[in-house]
Design an enzyme around this catalytic site. Structure first.
Site, PDB file in Angstrom:
ATOM      1  N   GLY A  76       0.808  -1.215   0.000  1.00  0.00           N
ATOM      2  CA  GLY A  76       0.000   0.000   0.000  1.00  0.00           C
ATOM      3  C   GLY A  76       0.837   1.259   0.000  1.00  0.00           C
ATOM      4  NE  ARG A  93      -0.649   5.257  11.903  1.00  0.00           N
ATOM      5  CZ  ARG A  93      -0.593   5.803  13.101  1.00  0.00           C
ATOM      6  NH1 ARG A  93      -1.682   6.362  13.622  1.00  0.00           N
ATOM      7  NH2 ARG A  93       0.525   5.793  13.798  1.00  0.00           N
ATOM      8  CG  HIS A 178      -2.377   2.016  14.451  1.00  0.00           C
ATOM      9  ND1 HIS A 178      -1.482   2.326  15.436  1.00  0.00           N
ATOM     10  CD2 HIS A 178      -1.681   2.062  13.281  1.00  0.00           C
ATOM     11  CE1 HIS A 178      -0.291   2.536  14.899  1.00  0.00           C
ATOM     12  NE2 HIS A 178      -0.382   2.390  13.588  1.00  0.00           N
TER      13      HIS A 178
END
Length: 321
Positions: A76, A93, A178
């Site tokens: 990715g 993110r 996360h």
């Protein structure tokens, strides 16, 4: 046992090195769309492998993942290339989610075709929504993301630094995303069964000031690393290898990883028992009222990100002739 790594960028290569050094598996297969890079990394790792006998490293294609016990997905766009290095950006993110979802829509079916029995570990950022779509693409639940295990370790390190103790003596947990909506469980953080919030004020500084500093250090640790080195790779490699050991050894150890939770309607991190089949079961920790509300907000953010991933995949599928 055979382990596959799909995506041999900075993180994938670092995980490969850590796996070789730990001698956890008999065979490591590196798969990347840049076959020359995969071959080069495999050759480099092979030269160090004799120091930990019994590990074979090679580059290959998706078909070479057959009989793999575990496949780690690191393919990715990374944070720097994807523009996810702005501390003021609340997406963090998650800015990478849609673009990387399209990559997963390509690679996950290929992995499952070759290794239908393998456990899948999602490492690519953002791991939570990508694990959510991987669950649909794979058609099974033998998967998890690296989740907030690394965030919890960062929490331990920064608490230990302020308290002048060893990080291993700090009990600290991060749950949820996360990413920027992650929830640091201050109510449960402790040293020798003493709440850390009782200990942080010993030097005369405001506990709230220290707490804000630590939260910023943990939430934006990836950006601080990228600003200095260009990529955050070594901490996540250590986390991935620890989780690999849990799967290959069927340890059934309790670690905070990302897994789908029906009650939250999405994938997020809570302490989970990790073993040979992936996540065996989940233990929801005791939380304060504020922490519970923060976890619900994190779940809302992750559900929305997963929906954007699905929309991106559907748009591309619809546009194809």
């Amino acid at each position: 046992m055979k382990v596959g790594i799909v995506g041999v960028g900075e993180v994938g290569a670092a995980i490969g090195l850590a796996l070789v050094e730990h001698g956890l598996c008999g065979e490591i297969v590196l798969v990347d769309r840049d076959q020359a890079r995969a071959a080069g990394v495999a050759l480099d790792l092979r030269y160090g492998a004799p120091l930990t006998p019994g590990t074979e490293v090679r580059a290959g294609g998706f078909g070479d993942l057959v009989d793999a016990a575990l496949v780690l997905i690191t393919a990715g766009v990374n944070e720097r290339a994807g523009g996810a290095i702005d501390r003021a950006d609340p997406q963090g993110r998650l800015r990478l989610a849609a673009e990387n979802a399209l990559i997963f829509a390509d690679v996950v079916p290929r992995i499952v075709d070759a290794a239908p029995s393998a456990v899948l570990m999602v490492v690519t950022d953002p791991p939570d929504p990508l694990a959510e779509i991987t669950r649909r693409l794979a058609g099974h639940n033998r998967l998890f993301s690296t989740g907030t295990l690394l965030d919890g370790l960062r929490f331990q390190v920064h608490l230990a630094e302020r308290l002048n103790v060893a990080p291993c003596d700090v009990q600290a947990l991060v749950i949820g995303e996360h990413g920027t909506s992650e929830v640091l469980l201050w109510s449960a953080a402790a040293v020798a069964d003493r709440p850390v919030l009782d200990l942080l004020g010993r030097n005369g500084r405001s506990v709230e000031d220290v707490r804000r500093e630590i939260e910023d250090d943990v939430r934006y640790a990836n950006i601080a690393i990228i600003e200095g080195t260009g990529a955050s790779r070594y901490g996540i490699a250590s986390v991935a290898v620890r989780l690999t050991a849990a799967v290959l050894r069927d340890e059934r150890v309790l670690l905070p990883v990302g897994v789908h939770h029906p009650e939250y309607g999405t994938t997020l991190s809570l302490p989970a028992v990790v073993g040979a089949n992936g996540v065996e079961w989940v233990v929801e920790p005791v939380m304060s009222v504020d922490e519970r509300a923060a976890l619900e907000r994190s779940a809302d953010i992750l559900r929305a990100a997963s929906q954007r991933c699905e929309q991106a995949i559907n748009m591309v599928a619809t546009a194809r002739p």
